[in-house]
Write an enzyme that holds these catalytic residues in place. Structure first.
Site, mmCIF file in Angstrom:
data_model
loop_
_atom_site.group_PDB
_atom_site.id
_atom_site.type_symbol
_atom_site.label_atom_id
_atom_site.label_comp_id
_atom_site.label_asym_id
_atom_site.label_seq_id
_atom_site.Cartn_x
_atom_site.Cartn_y
_atom_site.Cartn_z
ATOM 1 C CE LYS A 28 10.416 -8.008 8.655
ATOM 2 N NZ LYS A 28 11.443 -7.057 9.019
ATOM 3 C CE1 TYR A 77 7.923 -3.033 8.332
ATOM 4 C CE2 TYR A 77 6.107 -1.536 8.807
ATOM 5 C CZ TYR A 77 6.597 -2.819 8.659
ATOM 6 O OH TYR A 77 5.753 -3.896 8.820
ATOM 7 C CG ASP A 91 0.112 -5.227 1.255
ATOM 8 O OD1 ASP A 91 -0.992 -4.892 0.793
ATOM 9 O OD2 ASP A 91 0.439 -5.043 2.443
#
Length: 376
Positions: free
Chosen positions: A236, A233, A12
């Site tokens: 994902k 984080y 990503d």
């Protein structure tokens, strides 16, 4: 026979308007970079995208963990990131967790699923790509493909598959691996892979006695846990898998059948919720409702002499309309639970999300229950 390597690498590096879709300008820059710099390195490659992840499937003879191939992908993603930054795309370069390349992509952010194989006269395979979920999301379908005769009748009626397969399972918390065999270790396999956030299937192999393809890697899954790499984080993991097919292996239809049931996976909005995974075509692989629901795309190829034919967009078919409808109904149902478990992930899986920062603010307001005065 000649060995050839299939390397699938994804990252990503920016999307629009939020975590929904990779911009075509970014995809084109990645493609241009590989065409310009990979001519003497990869014999063929294909580009794809699922949600906010750019995906590259490459064929070469450098073996797994090749520094040259991994650096090619890293630099291609860096080139795409520059375009993403110029366009102001959200999360530009977010999966590139290091400043510079250092030998291979382990621990650097991009997901990697690659295998060195003995190429058969016809070498069909499917690349499965997921968005808004974790590597353990592949545990159930890979198990069904290679160990469940209700999904894959070839395990019962094809003598070349009858002895079963070997599963390499990783403990991603303790960084350990174990090799278990089906059907003899079947209950042990299930005992582990049901804990999908800790134990993940990394590879599947044929057994040495396999009559057509002895002791070969026939499936591989990317198992990179971004939160464990970054310590926080950062999105994902969005895993991918390469699954070989036919002639002593699950048929294409048996492999796809594992996704006819929209089972629940972890991830979705802010990496913090459980929800159904929806099998979709690449044109429908944009994340919308609650940044999802989680999606899986299947692209089918045939490899011959280092060249790829395809892809075929395998879920672009009305046979999966029912699975998509059920996934939509399950989405309606579980969304009504809002921030409550089991829609929201349990506390131990929220460690690397944004929730701990919220709880930290409140720690000084807690008192011992035994000492607390009853409010008047």
């Amino acid at each position: 026979m000649m060995k050839v390597t299939i390397s699938h690498i994804k990252a990503d590096i920016g999307s629009l308007p939020g975590h929904s879709l990779v911009d075509e300008k970014v995809m084109e820059r990645i493609r241009e970079y590989i065409e310009d710099h990979g001519k003497n390195l990869v014999s063929d490659f294909r580009m794809a995208h699922v949600g906010d992840d750019a995906q590259i499937t490459m064929v070469h003879t450098k073996g797994v963990d090749s520094e040259e191939v991994h650096e090619l992908a890293w630099n291609a993603f860096k080139a795409g990131t520059e375009v993403a930054k110029k366009l102001g795309l959200y999360g530009a370069g977010q999966d590139l967790l290091k400043d510079s390349f250092s030998g291979n992509l382990k621990g650097m952010g991009p997901g990697v699923a690659e295998m060195e194989i003995t190429e058969r006269p016809s070498e069909p395979f499917i690349v499965y790509m997921m968005d808004k979920t974790e590597p353990g999301a592949f545990n159930l379908p890979i198990y069904k493909m290679f160990a469940d005769p209700f999904n894959t009748p070839g395990l019962v009626i094809d003598e070349t598959m009858h002895e079963g397969f070997r599963f390499e399972i990783w403990d991603v918390i303790e960084h350990k691996a174990i090799m278990l065999e089906a059907p003899s270790d079947l209950y042990d396999i299930l005992a582990m892979i049901g804990s999908k956030s800790r134990y993940v299937i990394k590879r599947v192999y044929t057994k040495p006695a396999h009559k057509k393809l002895p002791d070969e890697n026939v499936a591989v899954i990317s198992t990179d846990k971004l939160s464990l790499i970054a310590g926080k984080y950062v999105g994902k993991d969005d895993p991918a898998a390469v699954v070989r097919l036919q002639s002593g292996l699950p048929a294409a239809g048996e492999s796809l059948e594992a996704f006819a049931f929209p089972y629940f996976v972890s991830g979705w909005m802010r990496g913090s919720f459980n929800g159904p995974i929806m099998p979709v075509s690449m044109k429908d692989a944009k994340m919308t409702r609650f940044d999802g629901p989680p999606r899986v795309v299947a692209l089918g190829y045939v490899l011959k002499g280092g060249k790829l034919e395809g892809p075929v967009d395998m879920f672009d078919d009305p046979a999966f309309d029912y699975a998509r409808r059920v996934a939509g109904e399950l989405t309606d149902h579980i969304r009504r639970m809002g921030p409550f478990e089991p829609h929201r992930l349990p506390d131990q899986e929220m460690e690397y999300t944004t929730l701990p920062a919220v709880v930290e603010k409140l720690k000084n307001r807690f008192v011992d229950i035994e000492k607390q005065e009853v409010a008047k």
